[in-house]
Scaffold this active site. Structure first.
Site, PDB file in Angstrom:
ATOM      1  N   ASP A 342      42.967  58.371  42.343  1.00 35.03           N
ATOM      2  CA  ASP A 342      42.201  58.779  43.515  1.00 35.03           C
ATOM      3  C   ASP A 342      41.525  60.119  43.216  1.00 35.03           C
ATOM      4  OD1 ASP A 342      44.423  60.298  43.644  1.00 35.03           O
ATOM      5  OD2 ASP A 342      45.127  59.587  45.578  1.00 35.03           O
ATOM      6  N   ASP A 660      49.235  57.759  47.313  1.00 34.78           N
ATOM      7  CA  ASP A 660      50.076  58.743  47.997  1.00 34.78           C
ATOM      8  C   ASP A 660      50.495  58.355  49.408  1.00 34.78           C
ATOM      9  OD1 ASP A 660      47.566  59.039  48.992  1.00 34.78           O
ATOM     10  OD2 ASP A 660      47.200  61.032  48.156  1.00 34.78           O
ATOM     11  N   ASP A 664      50.195  52.585  50.263  1.00 36.37           N
ATOM     12  CA  ASP A 664      49.897  52.424  48.842  1.00 36.37           C
ATOM     13  C   ASP A 664      51.071  51.812  48.088  1.00 36.37           C
ATOM     14  OD1 ASP A 664      47.334  53.414  48.850  1.00 36.37           O
ATOM     15  OD2 ASP A 664      47.970  55.493  48.645  1.00 36.37           O
TER      16      ASP A 664
END
Ligand code: ATP
Length: 919
Positions: A342, A660, A664
């Site tokens: 990310d 996170d 997820d």
């Protein structure tokens, strides 16, 4: 009851008190002497802490140690050695028998120490990833380490949290908990506060939450009723004996390989013994030879060396801030072909500062940096700080006031002064919005005092916005809803925009999107703000209430600079043949701009970037192509992450994926390497991950890949070094049996060679630093065998050199008039000398031995010195001579030994020069 509980928690014998679910909340409060509005006071906390101890699972008991020690004896080699000791004892060779037994003992002790150290290294890692709990103490919300919880504490839970102790729920809203760690049931269960009958099984206690389970949705508050070993998890832990395994697919494969080989060698030894006896050789001597064959040829050090190498790799990764939670991932890391990471906090610093504001009627610049209050808002383009400061309430732009207010009040962050430094507590995005509200002169506290928060729709990655309801509102109105969130999402909810005079006007979406485009192009992260007034009877705050009824108040654009090391790490990954993809929840413009800044390849055959909605439109069969060719994915939801991983895996990729949030977790499990963030990640994500980055930095993932590759290199080096020893020893003896000649090396001498060289020489390879080109070769194919053909041939070559050299020196010494003991001593020393020289060759699989700096691995130098001291002792110490049937040898013999060892090294060097191993 309290006393019973305390007796329990203090670890004394008593049945666990587990009936808090049968009591109404006020009785639990009385029982645990707590307060559900303020929590415990400081005095109560410290008293209970010293009384009950830390909230930790008890360490494994002593009994475990003994079991581990005994386990070392459960090994075919040990059986062979014990049988050999018994037979030699019966034959009257008490000394030999004693030496063999001593070796068995030393060997088991070494195995025990290695296993214990490897486990301790892994255990220590757990303390690096500390879990935190949010509690209410003395009326203050505090974040504390979970270990510090005491019975009676009031714990606040939200989605993503790991429940830190057993709690009786006192308040909750939409609380759902994944209790699979406890019950095995993977479906999350809904909780409520009802009192339950006696005898309700743990899985059905809806008013309790248990330590180790994960909050998947909603919020809740609960009183701690049990901590540490007294929790339900502690009970399970105790039942299972908390076995920490250090096994991985590779260690299991190698252990299987070793045991198959052991059985084959034992069969060969038995056959050799039978053949010898049939051919009329002395049974006692032939038996000794058969034992020597077995002892020499069995690669007993292999499984331990693999474990140690893995453990050292794990320690090195921890030093580079990647904490391994599941050992097998160390192997997978070396084969990783794509890292999906990310953006926020991983490629960027996660240090947000609002730099620009936009409202439907004006644009503004914001000065100042970090989370400090210094700075002001001025009309755009006037160049802050020269431009006149804008006071939202005194300007003609009502939208600016409402935008800053939404940013400041629809917010859970805090700014605190830590020494000289202003620090953000909570989400950095929210902290930045709080700061800019202050710069605009908005007194958020005053607003909240007059309009307390009555309801919240918390931010989640799926919802992409946060909304709060405040009342009493403006005269005659029911309440005010303040919203901030991702631009696209907030725009969907808006029907109007606020004009300068504070009246809703028709929304001009195109204008807003153009403003967003301009702001994101420079890498700024843009959030939209909106508001609405709710009539008195509108009911509680819910998503449906907002649909199409919000009024857009503005945009806030914040700077989150790329991390310094990110660009270099991306380059390193590209050189290493590892693809890097950015998978972010942020806007595509911001994502592309940061991707360019860190050097992500964004032009190629595919599109420059794909957004979540475009991804959904791609048919399944075209997805793998599209995903392989694109490196930036924006506005991606956690479910879409799963699709991305699947598409990449279908192309044979080994995928590392970061995550996170609580949602997820499935993607982290599905990825070959699940990576979660130590600082900003939720407990749920950490729990699902294979690796936790303690600094949230992309560079750390790259470092972990590098270390993973090194672990494989060092394992290969050890195997390439150790196998010729075993093959060589086995063959030396086999030849002796076959030709019916005298043994050039005795079983006890073989034991000496094996035990000392494995520890002093072989194990030191585990400390070998990385090969220089480790990140400029492609990833290792997962199904590639550890030993390539080139290495297999090298192993055979060295084995043959060992056998030929040993026999040659043995016969030469005997022919020159040396005694049998002297000739054997020469053979033993030759064997060790060749292994020692060969060790230097094995330090690199491709480069010649002299190119690897001798002192690059000081452990090797130490090991060599120790081994040489050992060889001098076994050759010249009368005591050792007696024990191992050796005798002093003269300098010419040493020269001959050195000559042969050098010659063997030369042959290996030539082989290495002309037959390079491919990675
Ligand atoms: P990454 O996925 O790279 O970490 P991200 O933080 O942008 O990036 P998410 O956390 O999924 O990803 O957030 C998605 C979007 O939701 C953000 O881009 C932002 O516009 C918005 N957002 C983020 N945090 C908040 C918040 N606390 N309140 C409201 N909206 C938020």
């Amino acid at each position: 009851m309290e006393r019973a509980r305390q007796a329990n928690s203090a670890g004394r014998k008593a049945a666990p008190v587990s009936d808090h679910h049968t009591l109404p909340v006020h009785e639990v409060v009385l029982l645990l002497e707590t307060d559900i509005t303020k929590g415990l006071g400081p005095g109560q906390v410290s008293r209970r802490r010293s009384q009950f101890g830390a909230n930790m699972l008890p360490r494994s008991k002593r009994g475990g140690m003994w079991r581990k020690l005994l386990r070392q004896f459960n090994n075919p080699l040990v059986y062979v050695l014990l049988a050999a000791a018994a037979v030699t004892g019966v034959l009257g060779e008490y000394l030999d028998s004693g030496v063999i037994l001593a070796v068995v003992l030393v060997n088991t002790l070494i195995g025990f120490v290695q296993e214990t150290r490897a486990e301790a290294a892994l255990d220590a890692l757990h303390s690096l990833v500390r879990t935190a709990a949010v509690v209410l103490r003395d009326g203050q919300r505090q974040e504390i380490p979970s270990e510090d919880l005491v019975p009676g504490d009031l714990v606040l839970l939200e989605a993503g949290d790991k429940v830190p102790a057993d709690l009786r729920l006192v308040r909750l809203s939409g609380l759902r908990v994944d209790e699979s760690a406890l019950t095995g049931e993977s479906e999350a269960v809904s909780k409520d506060e009802v009192v339950l009958p006696v005898g309700t099984p743990v899985a059905d206690r809806r008013n309790m939450v248990y330590s180790g389970t994960l909050v998947t949705a909603g919020t809740g508050e609960g009183i701690v009723v049990a901590i540490g070993g007294e929790t339900e998890l502690g009970e399970i832990h105790r039942l299972m004996g908390a076995v920490q395994t250090v096994a991985t697919p590779l260690t299991r494969k190698l252990a299987r390989f070793s045991s198959t080989l052991t059985v084959a060698i034992l069969a060969l030894a038995a056959l050799a013994f039978a053949a010898g006896v049939v051919r009329g050789q002395q049974p006692a001597e032939t038996f000794t030879a058969a034992v020597a064959l077995a002892v020499g040829a069995i690669p007993e050090g292999l499984p331990a060396a693999v474990t140690v190498t893995l453990a050292i790799g794990v320690r090195r990764m921890a030093r580079r801030r990647a904490v391994v939670r599941r050992l097998p991932v160390v192997e997978t890391l070396g084969s990783t072909t794509v890292i999906c990471s990310d953006k926020t906090g991983t490629f960027t610093e996660n240090q947000m500062t609002v730099r620009a504001l936009w409202t439907p009627s004006a644009s503004y610049d914001v000065s100042g940096s970090g989370y400090g209050p210094a700075g002001r808002i001025s009309a755009a383009g006037k160049g802050a700080p020269e431009g006149a400061a804008v006071e939202p309430e005194s300007t003609q732009d009502a939208a600016l006031y409402w935008s800053l207010l939404a940013g400041g009040a629809c917010n859970d962050a805090k700014i605190v002064l830590d020494g000289q430094l202003w620090q953000a507590q909570g989400d950095p995005t929210e902290a930045a919005m709080l700061v800019v509200a202050g710069k605009g002169g908005i007194d958020v506290a005053e607003f909240l005092a007059a309009n307390p928060r009555r309801g919240t729709l918390p931010f989640t990655s799926e919802r992409q916005y946060m909304a709060t309801l405040h009342s009493p509102a403006l005269p005659g109105q029911g309440g005010t809803v303040l919203v901030k969130g991702a631009v696209e999402r907030v725009l969907e909810l808006c029907g109007t925009q606020l004009d300068p005079s504070g009246r809703p006007a028709p929304i001009r979406r195109q204008e807003v999107l153009e403003a967003v485009h301009g702001l994101t192009r420079t890498g700024l992260r843009v959030l939209a703000t909106a508001m609405m007034h709710l009539p008195k009877d509108a009911g509680p705050l819910a998503e449906e209430v907002l649909e199409g009824r919000l009024t857009l108040t503005g945009l806030q654009a914040m700077l989150d600079p790329p991390r310094n090391a990110a660009a270099a790490s991306v380059r390193a990954c590209h050189d290493a043949g590892v693809g890097v993809k950015m998978i972010t929840g942020d806007h595509v413009g911001t994502a592309l701009s940061i991707a360019d800044a860190v050097g992500l390849r964004t032009s190629g055959e595919g599109s420059r970037a794909l957004t979540g909605s475009l991804l959904d439109a791609i048919p399944e069969h075209q997805l793998p192509d599209a995903v392989e060719q694109t490196n930036v994915f924006a506005r991606v939801s956690p479910e879409q992450k799963l699709r991305l991983i699947g598409a990449l895996q279908s192309r044979g990729h080994v995928v590392a994926m970061t995550g996170d949030g609580v949602n997820d977790a499935p993607a982290l499990r599905q990825a070959d390497v699940g990576v979660s963030m130590g600082r900003s990640g939720t407990e749920a994500a950490k729990e699902a991950a294979d690796i936790v980055l303690t600094d949230d930095d992309f560079a750390t993932i790259e470092a972990a890949v590098e270390e993973g590759r090194n672990v494989f290199d060092n394992l290969t080096k050890f195997i390439v070094w150790t196998l010729p020893t075993n093959m060589g020893e086995g063959l030396v003896i086999l030849v002796a049996i076959l030709i019916g000649g005298t043994l050039p090396i005795l079983p006890t001498q073989i034991l000496w060679i094996n035990m000392t060289t494995a520890v002093a020489l072989g194990l030191m390879l585990a400390f070998e630093p990385k090969e220089p080109g480790i990140m400029s070769r492609p990833p290792r194919k997962p199904d590639r065998p550890l030993l390539t053909w080139v290495l297999t041939v090298r192993i055979i070559l060295v084995s043959v050199l060992l056998v030929a050299g040993t026999w040659w020196i043995f016969e030469l010494e005997l022919a020159g008039g040396a005694s049998l003991a002297e000739a054997r001593t020469a053979a033993v020393n030759l064997f060790v000398a060749v292994e020692l020289f060969y060790l230097f060759s094995c330090r690199s699989l491709t480069r010649p031995a002299w190119r690897v700096g001798v002192f690059a691995n000081p452990w090797i130098v130490l090991g060599v010195v120790l081994q040489m001291a050992g060889q001098l002792a076994i050759t010249y110490s009368p005591l050792m001579n007696g024990l191992f049937h050796t005798a002093p040898i003269n300098p010419e013999t040493w020269l001959r030994i050195l000559g042969i060892a050098l010659l063997a090294s030369l042959v290996v060097a030539v082989d290495k020069r002309f037959r390079r191993t491919g990675f």
